[in-house]
Scaffold this motif. Sequence first.
Motif, short mmCIF file in Angstrom:
data_model
loop_
_atom_site.label_atom_id
_atom_site.label_comp_id
_atom_site.label_asym_id
_atom_site.label_seq_id
_atom_site.Cartn_x
_atom_site.Cartn_y
_atom_site.Cartn_z
N GLY A 1 0.79 -1.22 0.00
CA GLY A 1 0.00 0.00 0.00
C GLY A 1 0.82 1.27 0.00
N VAL A 2 1.97 1.26 -0.69
CA VAL A 2 2.78 2.47 -0.78
C VAL A 2 1.96 3.57 -1.45
CG1 VAL A 2 4.84 3.49 -1.83
CG2 VAL A 2 4.94 1.19 -0.87
N GLU A 3 1.96 4.74 -0.86
CA GLU A 3 1.12 5.83 -1.35
C GLU A 3 1.69 6.43 -2.63
OE1 GLU A 3 -0.78 10.10 0.15
OE2 GLU A 3 0.62 8.98 1.42
N THR B 1 0.72 9.42 -5.06
CA THR B 1 -0.14 10.58 -5.25
C THR B 1 -0.29 10.91 -6.72
OG1 THR B 1 1.69 12.16 -5.12
CG2 THR B 1 0.68 11.47 -3.04
N LYS C 1 10.97 9.38 -1.62
CA LYS C 1 10.35 10.10 -2.74
C LYS C 1 11.08 9.81 -4.05
CE LYS C 1 8.68 14.02 0.03
NZ LYS C 1 8.84 15.47 0.30
#
Length: 415
Positions: A313-315, A317, A383
Amino acid sequence: MIENYSLFLLVCGIAFVFGALFPILFKRTPISLPMLQLSFGLLMGYFWTSLSFLNPLDNGLIIEKLTEIVVLVSLVGAGIKIDTELSWRLWRPTMRLLLITMPIGIFAMAVLGYYAFGMTIGAAILLGAVLAPTDPVLASSIQVGPPNTGGEDTPRFTLTSEAGLNDGLAFPFVYLAIKIAEAYSEGQRFTGEMLWSWFTHDVLWKIGAGLLVGIVVGKVMAKLVFSKYSRETTMSQGYVVIALTLVAYGLAEYVHSYGFIAVFVAAFAFRRSESEHTYHHKLHDFAAQSEGLLMSLVLVIFGMFLGQGLQAGVELTWRVYIVSFTFLLLIRPLGGFIALSGLNLPRTEKYAISALGIRGIGTLYYLSYALNQGFFNDEDALKLWIVCSIVILSSIFIHGLTAKQLLKMTPKKTY
């Protein structure tokens, strides 16, 4: 990974079966081998829940060394298969991509990294530096063919030579990002004196010395291989390829220059010696097969890493997707058009060259190398891995589906 070693070998074996059967089963489809192997790895990573998590932040050294080997083999293979002679007229598109398109890509992605993702200045520059080079490994399918197999059209030659040289030329900007991050991590400002030191050492000296080492090693190896004494025996192409690669890379790194530049230049200098000799074809075959096997291994592992990230479930965006597609579909093509403007090339050739800036394994190497220096914080590192992974994933599928059609649109003009 160790407790699942046997199953991991089985997964890699299946991936190699895909590679062996690919020309037969997928010849008439738009699917590329990297797409197939990456998808296979992604599914394995997503559904193989007992596999240890392949965290790139904890396994940076392994990623760096594995991807380094793949890039090196790819660079020597690219240098050996170029038939085009060294002349300014023929290499002018390549030089424009290196001197104009790549800096545009670095600057644009650095700005996006800083403003869209809130990265520090060093991390933002690193983002641009690792994504700017066209990957020599994944771009091999759109490069020129084996040595002495016919003329080379402009797009394939330009993309081959660009991929061979820009991996080394991206390194100065990777070092710039590292030096900025180091200065800020120690509570210092990045001064003009530091910038001048970077320019004289990391740009002028390392590029110049890398070119010189490559020329010397390539010429000396050619003298040994094509001497009247060695002609009487059959020299193993495997030994020659590996020796050419490691001697050029090791010597360049020993004198603190860029080994990637030295390897490609050494292979090209070797190729220009006895350029019509059939031995070059044997060297190319060994390098190509070695590259393909190593590429398959890395792509499967990278796919498993992506699958595990999705499972965990790595976010991701909306900014990640917008920036990734902006870079691949706008920044690189626009930068390529700007660089190639004014050259007497058909518009279709300019578009094919500009659009096919594939990102891949080289990006993984640069990113892991920089992060392993220990000057970037974990937030920026995460990131960087997320953005670069999505860009590589998108590039493999976008370019895999469109490369053949783009190259078919170009005139069949050869040198």
